[in-house]
Design a protein around this motif. Structure first.
Motif, mmCIF file in Angstrom:
data_model
loop_
_atom_site.group_PDB
_atom_site.id
_atom_site.type_symbol
_atom_site.label_atom_id
_atom_site.label_comp_id
_atom_site.label_asym_id
_atom_site.label_seq_id
_atom_site.Cartn_x
_atom_site.Cartn_y
_atom_site.Cartn_z
ATOM 1 N N LEU B 94 79.702 44.767 42.826
ATOM 2 C CA LEU B 94 78.581 45.710 42.943
ATOM 3 C C LEU B 94 77.279 44.960 43.169
ATOM 4 O O LEU B 94 77.073 43.874 42.624
ATOM 5 C CB LEU B 94 78.468 46.561 41.676
ATOM 6 C CG LEU B 94 79.536 47.624 41.439
ATOM 7 C CD1 LEU B 94 79.249 48.358 40.137
ATOM 8 C CD2 LEU B 94 79.604 48.619 42.589
ATOM 9 N N LYS B 95 76.395 45.567 43.943
ATOM 10 C CA LYS B 95 75.088 44.962 44.224
ATOM 11 C C LYS B 95 74.099 45.331 43.115
ATOM 12 O O LYS B 95 74.358 46.224 42.313
ATOM 13 C CB LYS B 95 74.580 45.446 45.572
ATOM 14 C CG LYS B 95 75.361 44.893 46.744
ATOM 15 C CD LYS B 95 74.765 45.341 48.059
ATOM 16 C CE LYS B 95 75.320 44.580 49.236
ATOM 17 N NZ LYS B 95 76.716 44.826 49.508
ATOM 18 N N ALA B 162 74.145 51.356 44.826
ATOM 19 C CA ALA B 162 73.861 51.906 46.159
ATOM 20 C C ALA B 162 72.363 52.051 46.420
ATOM 21 O O ALA B 162 71.948 52.116 47.578
ATOM 22 C CB ALA B 162 74.536 53.271 46.293
ATOM 23 N N CYS B 163 71.568 52.079 45.359
ATOM 24 C CA CYS B 163 70.137 52.399 45.507
ATOM 25 C C CYS B 163 69.362 51.253 46.180
ATOM 26 O O CYS B 163 69.364 50.130 45.681
ATOM 27 C CB CYS B 163 69.540 52.693 44.133
ATOM 28 S SG CYS B 163 67.768 52.986 44.198
ATOM 29 N N GLY B 167 67.383 47.505 44.570
ATOM 30 C CA GLY B 167 67.565 46.199 45.193
ATOM 31 C C GLY B 167 66.260 45.461 45.420
ATOM 32 O O GLY B 167 66.213 44.230 45.352
ATOM 33 N N THR B 168 65.176 46.215 45.677
ATOM 34 C CA THR B 168 63.898 45.547 45.962
ATOM 35 C C THR B 168 62.995 45.450 44.731
ATOM 36 O O THR B 168 62.187 44.551 44.630
ATOM 37 C CB THR B 168 63.128 46.297 47.075
ATOM 38 O OG1 THR B 168 63.020 47.674 46.703
ATOM 39 C CG2 THR B 168 63.820 46.180 48.400
ATOM 40 N N HIS B 210 62.670 56.746 46.936
ATOM 41 C CA HIS B 210 62.335 56.994 48.351
ATOM 42 C C HIS B 210 63.183 58.095 48.954
ATOM 43 O O HIS B 210 63.161 58.287 50.161
ATOM 44 C CB HIS B 210 62.555 55.721 49.169
ATOM 45 C CG HIS B 210 61.401 54.798 49.115
ATOM 46 N ND1 HIS B 210 60.970 54.081 50.191
ATOM 47 C CD2 HIS B 210 60.588 54.473 48.099
ATOM 48 C CE1 HIS B 210 59.937 53.350 49.854
ATOM 49 N NE2 HIS B 210 59.687 53.558 48.578
ATOM 50 N N LEU B 211 63.969 58.748 48.159
ATOM 51 C CA LEU B 211 64.825 59.835 48.636
ATOM 52 C C LEU B 211 65.853 59.373 49.669
ATOM 53 O O LEU B 211 66.145 60.097 50.612
ATOM 54 C CB LEU B 211 63.987 60.958 49.227
ATOM 55 C CG LEU B 211 63.505 62.025 48.263
ATOM 56 C CD1 LEU B 211 62.707 63.064 49.011
ATOM 57 C CD2 LEU B 211 64.671 62.685 47.571
ATOM 58 N N ALA B 212 66.359 58.176 49.488
ATOM 59 C CA ALA B 212 67.409 57.716 50.412
ATOM 60 C C ALA B 212 68.680 58.547 50.207
ATOM 61 O O ALA B 212 69.446 58.762 51.132
ATOM 62 C CB ALA B 212 67.701 56.238 50.168
ATOM 63 N N GLY B 213 68.909 58.960 48.972
ATOM 64 C CA GLY B 213 70.060 59.826 48.688
ATOM 65 C C GLY B 213 71.379 59.088 48.586
ATOM 66 O O GLY B 213 72.427 59.708 48.432
#
Lengths: 112, 290
Positions: B94-95, B162-163, B167-168, B210-213
């Protein structure tokens, strides 16, 4: 200031900008103004800037756009600068630049 | 089990001694219904005993076997190999979580962030009831519906992985913690609305989304953390505009008569027969209750 207040201001300014931009565009085009080319001539702009109504509109537009834009830049920078003190430093830099540009942008309005 | 075909497992393994990844490829005979986790177990038992991965329940309940399969965070135990329609599977840890070994990651930051939002029922002045609960809280089915889907969370950290914001920005609370904050805010038994809104009202809280979903897309239980984050924002704005103030939690259920009577019964002194008699009396009363 709470983060939510800043975001709320951002949302409300977004709505205000949408309205003010429409007025701004209407001034230049033939809806209200004399058409695009004539609307940008020195005489027309000078005459328009002497009107208190347009002074208010442009002051509001300048304020709304700058504030909205600088809050946006702040939000982007905050994603990369995550330290508490670094964020305070970034806020000071951003709002200092904001005030300088706001004053600079107000000069033609004040001068007219 | 009859082998349907052979599938290549390309496993991106973290080698802690060398501080780098190494990709190993294994060929696994796949039968119908075989999961990725079973494939990993096959490799560990037959091909490479040193392969490290996490597993426990094997039925998508514990959420510990989360890995990235062909670029998407998934539960290894709930993913059938043949459903992936691929002859090569790329497996990665997992990331956004510290690596431990091979496919194993350290979930500590994930659970620390969950702890930050106080993932439990908060009752103002209800210390005694909190530590020594006597009765249940009354809740209508409609009130349960308000938070039910968010309570299905397994804490598998797939959404966290997944988010893109996690990550940032390492300080970002992450979709699971924010979703869990809303889960308790929406719970009619809870009185910690304002406490939790203060916690999530920050650039590293719900405003960082950011609403990437991708969190909602990755969730194996169909929970929608992206929706919860938007609902949190709405709650915060409503609070700022003065629409919502402190909430009063659901009341306690009225005391049940036989329970109260049972409390009043003192234990008999030193006689087993006496105790049996008292227990029988209580049981008879219990059975008589509708």
């Amino acid at each position: 200031m709470k983060e939510s207040y800043i975001r709320l201001i951002q949302y409300l300014l977004g709505i205000a900008i949408a309205i003010l931009i429409l007025i701004h565009l209407a001034i230049f085009t033939s809806f209200i103004g004399p058409g695009y080319e004539l609307g940008l001539s020195w005489e027309t702009v000078s005459e328009r800037m002497s009107s208190p109504f347009y002074d208010i509109i442009y002051t509001l537009l300048l304020f709304a756009l700058l504030t909205h834009g600088f809050i946006g830049i702040r939000n982007i920078l905050f994603e990369y600068i995550t330290g508490y003190r670094a964020r305070i430093a970034v806020s000071w830099v951003i709002w200092t630049i904001y005030i300088i540009i706001l004053i600079y942008g107000m000069l033609p309005i004040i001068a007219s | 089990m009859e082998t349907v075909k052979n599938v290549k497992f390309r496993i991106k393994r973290w080698i802690p001694e060398e501080g780098r990844f190494r990709v190993d490829t294994f060929e696994v005979p796949v039968f119908k219904g075989m999961t990725v986790l079973e494939g990993l177990i096959y490799i560990k038992e037959n091909l490479d005993p040193s392969l490290a991965f996490r597993r426990s329940c094997r039925m998508a309940t514990c959420g510990i076997c989360g890995i990235i399969i062909n670029g998407k965070p998934m539960l290894a135990c709930a993913t059938q190999i043949l459903h992936l329609n691929s002859d090569v599977l790329t497996l990665e840890p997992l990331k956004n979580l510290p690596l431990v070994k091979d496919l194993v990651v350290d979930h500590t930051p994930f659970f620390e962030k969950q702890r930050e939002i106080k993932p439990y029922i908060i009752r103002e002045g209800g210390e005694e009831e909190y530590w020594n609960p006597s009765r249940e809280y009354l809740q209508t089915p409609e009130e349960v519906e308000e938070y039910l889907q968010f309570s299905y969370c397994l804490t598998c950290a797939l959404c966290y992985s997944a988010c893109p914001i996690t990550g940032t920005n390492p300080n970002y609370l992450g979709p699971q913690a924010l979703m869990n904050a809303y889960r308790f805010i929406a719970d009619s038994r809870d009185e910690g609305l304002l406490i939790r809104l203060d916690i999530v009202d920050s650039p590293d809280g719900c405003w960082g989304c950011h609403l990437a979903g991708s969190c909602s897309d990755a969730c194996p239980k169909g929970v929608d953390p992206a929706l919860a984050i938007q609902l949190l924002r709405r709650k915060i704005i409503e609070r700022d505009l003065g629409y919502i103030k402190a909430v009063k939690g659901a009341p306690l259920a009225p005391p049940l008569p036989y329970v109260e009577e049972a409390k009043e019964v003192k234990p008999p002194k030193f006689t087993v027969r006496g105790a049996q008699k008292k227990i029988k009396e209580i049981m008879e009363k219990f059975v008589e209750q509708p």
